[in-house]
Design a protein around this motif. Sequence first.
Motif, PDB file in Angstrom:
ATOM      1  N   ARG A 136      35.116 -61.154  -5.138  1.00 13.96           N
ATOM      2  CA  ARG A 136      34.302 -62.269  -5.590  1.00 13.96           C
ATOM      3  C   ARG A 136      33.404 -61.885  -6.762  1.00 13.96           C
ATOM      4  NH1 ARG A 136      31.315 -66.660  -3.247  1.00 13.96           N
ATOM      5  NH2 ARG A 136      29.961 -67.404  -4.904  1.00 13.96           N
ATOM      6  N   TRP A 156      35.334 -61.223  -9.955  1.00 10.87           N
ATOM      7  CA  TRP A 156      35.907 -62.486 -10.409  1.00 10.87           C
ATOM      8  C   TRP A 156      34.851 -63.339 -11.099  1.00 10.87           C
ATOM      9  CZ3 TRP A 156      34.903 -67.596  -9.502  1.00 10.87           C
ATOM     10  CH2 TRP A 156      35.869 -68.499  -9.979  1.00 10.87           C
ATOM     11  N   GLN A 157      33.663 -63.387 -10.485  1.00 13.01           N
ATOM     12  CA  GLN A 157      32.606 -64.222 -11.051  1.00 13.01           C
ATOM     13  C   GLN A 157      32.097 -63.662 -12.379  1.00 13.01           C
ATOM     14  OE1 GLN A 157      30.469 -66.211  -8.170  1.00 13.01           O
ATOM     15  NE2 GLN A 157      28.673 -66.672  -9.421  1.00 13.01           N
ATOM     16  N   MET A 194      40.824 -73.633  -7.734  1.00 16.00           N
ATOM     17  CA  MET A 194      40.342 -73.123  -6.446  1.00 16.00           C
ATOM     18  C   MET A 194      41.391 -73.522  -5.416  1.00 16.00           C
ATOM     19  SD  MET A 194      37.133 -72.035  -7.149  1.00 16.00           S
ATOM     20  CE  MET A 194      36.105 -72.059  -5.699  1.00 16.00           C
ATOM     21  N   ASP A 210      42.722 -73.101  -1.102  1.00 14.85           N
ATOM     22  CA  ASP A 210      42.289 -72.774   0.246  1.00 14.85           C
ATOM     23  C   ASP A 210      43.495 -72.896   1.177  1.00 14.85           C
ATOM     24  OD1 ASP A 210      39.327 -72.844   1.692  1.00 14.85           O
ATOM     25  OD2 ASP A 210      40.988 -73.487   2.979  1.00 14.85           O
ATOM     26  N   ARG A 234      39.618 -63.243  -4.778  1.00 18.01           N
ATOM     27  CA  ARG A 234      39.376 -63.797  -3.449  1.00 18.01           C
ATOM     28  C   ARG A 234      37.945 -64.300  -3.443  1.00 18.01           C
ATOM     29  NH1 ARG A 234      39.816 -60.598   2.267  1.00 18.01           N
ATOM     30  NH2 ARG A 234      39.630 -62.412   3.651  1.00 18.01           N
ATOM     31  N   TYR A 235      37.807 -65.610  -3.305  1.00 18.04           N
ATOM     32  CA  TYR A 235      36.488 -66.225  -3.433  1.00 18.04           C
ATOM     33  C   TYR A 235      35.700 -66.122  -2.137  1.00 18.04           C
ATOM     34  CZ  TYR A 235      33.034 -69.407  -5.370  1.00 18.04           C
ATOM     35  OH  TYR A 235      31.877 -69.940  -5.859  1.00 18.04           O
ATOM     36  N   GLU A 272      39.713 -68.534   0.897  1.00 13.13           N
ATOM     37  CA  GLU A 272      39.609 -69.301  -0.333  1.00 13.13           C
ATOM     38  C   GLU A 272      39.820 -68.387  -1.544  1.00 13.13           C
ATOM     39  OE1 GLU A 272      36.719 -72.798  -2.141  1.00 13.13           O
ATOM     40  OE2 GLU A 272      36.103 -71.657  -0.388  1.00 13.13           O
ATOM     41  N   ALA A 305      40.477 -68.133  -6.015  1.00 15.67           N
ATOM     42  CA  ALA A 305      40.130 -68.793  -7.271  1.00 15.67           C
ATOM     43  C   ALA A 305      40.849 -68.113  -8.426  1.00 15.67           C
ATOM     44  CB  ALA A 305      38.623 -68.739  -7.490  1.00 15.67           C
ATOM     45  N   ILE A 343      32.898 -74.500 -11.454  1.00 20.97           N
ATOM     46  CA  ILE A 343      33.245 -74.152 -10.066  1.00 20.97           C
ATOM     47  C   ILE A 343      33.061 -75.383  -9.177  1.00 20.97           C
ATOM     48  CG2 ILE A 343      32.622 -72.759  -8.041  1.00 20.97           C
ATOM     49  CD1 ILE A 343      31.814 -70.508  -9.901  1.00 20.97           C
ATOM     50  N   ASP A 370      35.879 -77.212  -6.974  1.00 26.60           N
ATOM     51  CA  ASP A 370      35.627 -77.259  -5.538  1.00 26.60           C
ATOM     52  C   ASP A 370      35.746 -78.678  -5.001  1.00 26.60           C
ATOM     53  OD1 ASP A 370      35.326 -75.204  -3.843  1.00 26.60           O
ATOM     54  OD2 ASP A 370      33.126 -75.081  -3.951  1.00 26.60           O
TER      55      ASP A 370
END
Lengths: 335, 202
Positions: free
Chosen positions: A179, A182-183, A204, A206, A245-246, A250, A252, A308, A312
């Motif tokens: 995460r 990624w961010q 995104m 899931d 992996r968010y 989940e 992204a 985001i 989402d």
Amino acid sequence: MLDFNALISEKSTNKQALSGTVLKQINTQISNQINTGVLVLDAEFNIVLWNRFLQVHTDKDAANIIGQSIFIAFPELPERWLSRKLSAVLQLNTPSFCSWQQRHHLFELPHTRQITTDSEFMAQNCTFLPIDTDCEHKHICILIEDVTDVCHYQGQLQKTLAELAQMSRIDGLTQIYNRRHWQDSLVQEYAKSRRHTKNLSLMMLDLDHFKLLNDNYGHQCGDMVLIEISALISSLLRVEDIFGRYGGEEFAIILPETNLTGAMELAQRICHSIATAPLKYNGQVIKVTVSLGVAPLSEQTSSYEELITHADLALYQAKAQGRNQVCSATNMATA
Amino acid sequence: MSEFHLTEDQQDCLQELINIAMGQASDQLARYLDTFVYLKVPSIESIDAKDLLQTLSQQKNTMAVVSQGFFGYEGIRGEALLSYQEEDSGRIGDLLGYEPDELSQDEQLIDISSILTTTFLNVFARQIDNQMSYNAPKLLPSVQNCLSEHLQEMTFNWDLALKININYQVTDYSFNCNMILLIPETAIINIKKVLDRILAEF
């Protein structure tokens, strides 16, 4: 001017003075026992003296070496560079240095850890010293220190640091970006796209009913699914796409230079591939589907966080509409 | 005024010794490099460990710092820091008389630093009837924009140092660098003794 040699000899005359011959013998033995190569050159760079360390390590015939040009005796030396360096020592009467960090070695010598390290030649720190004698011409002393150990451990350290840096970016289970990394990447890609007014899309996704899957088949099965799905999605992406992996189930994906149409096509392909993927656990076929939300960068998007949020919301809509499908943030706005 | 500060006479004496050494060093360097080398009038001052951080971090665009330790008889010892700016370092290999592919940028910086430091200090040592030895010069790690961070991580075992700042310029090669000689507390006492001896001989 203080004469330090005089100080030494004065001191030694008080006690029983060692004869010059004995002192010379001691000096010779030290230079022959020391674990450092000693090589002395005249002003034309011919070898006038070397110690046992070099003789043993080069395995060259002492009779041929003395009087020979250093560049003939050691043809591996970079002649032009070293000549310039040596002439600085003679002309400026100053020492000069060459570290393994800049040049791993100058002399191709074997080292004493050939079994437990991977380097072919001895890593060296070389020192070039101007030598003044009664002789009218100057000499240069080259000291060659074996630093293979230092070099080896430094290499290990660098490797470990690189591994740590890699580990801090990777999610341990799925081996895709975690995460945080990624961010960080999204922040950069967002800024880049804004600066160069390029397209950027965010996806995104899931896993549908993941909790149920864990409950029915156990967490090991859940883990297997996360790993397989990550690998499957990775195989559908381009190199420049950034997949992370968010959260729990989940994921992204940052899609640089991709407009909504491109992002939707990819999302549909991922959705279809997963729904038709033959996943098996303990001989049982596991049916897995995903819901996906896609959001493109638009002029109205004010921050990466907003991007985001849009993706989402689209994802929630895909879930609300019955899962195993793709929704885009723009469709949603008009809906 | 502590025991580590120089008296006015000592300061003048040191300044004079350095001026003479600079003249000789620039002459030697000019012969070797085959171009004029300008050395600006040096500044000599006492500096706190915490001020050193500031002085060094104030220099914007510092691309690299090379450190080299020196030590002579009578407890004369210290560390030379040579700092380079990006825009002044493009032609060092050329200045040293090397071909472009013969050595890396790091090696160029280390090489020129060692030449400047040892040439000056050898001449200076002769002025005070001494003789210097040197450590291998080291490029301080990851200097880019974080020299002050690097220095902040160091815990100095001295509070006060004698700081001698000499600027080198080679206009033909648009080369410019700062040499900072730092002499820590205990060595200051030793250098004061040497200066007093020289003053007494006048």
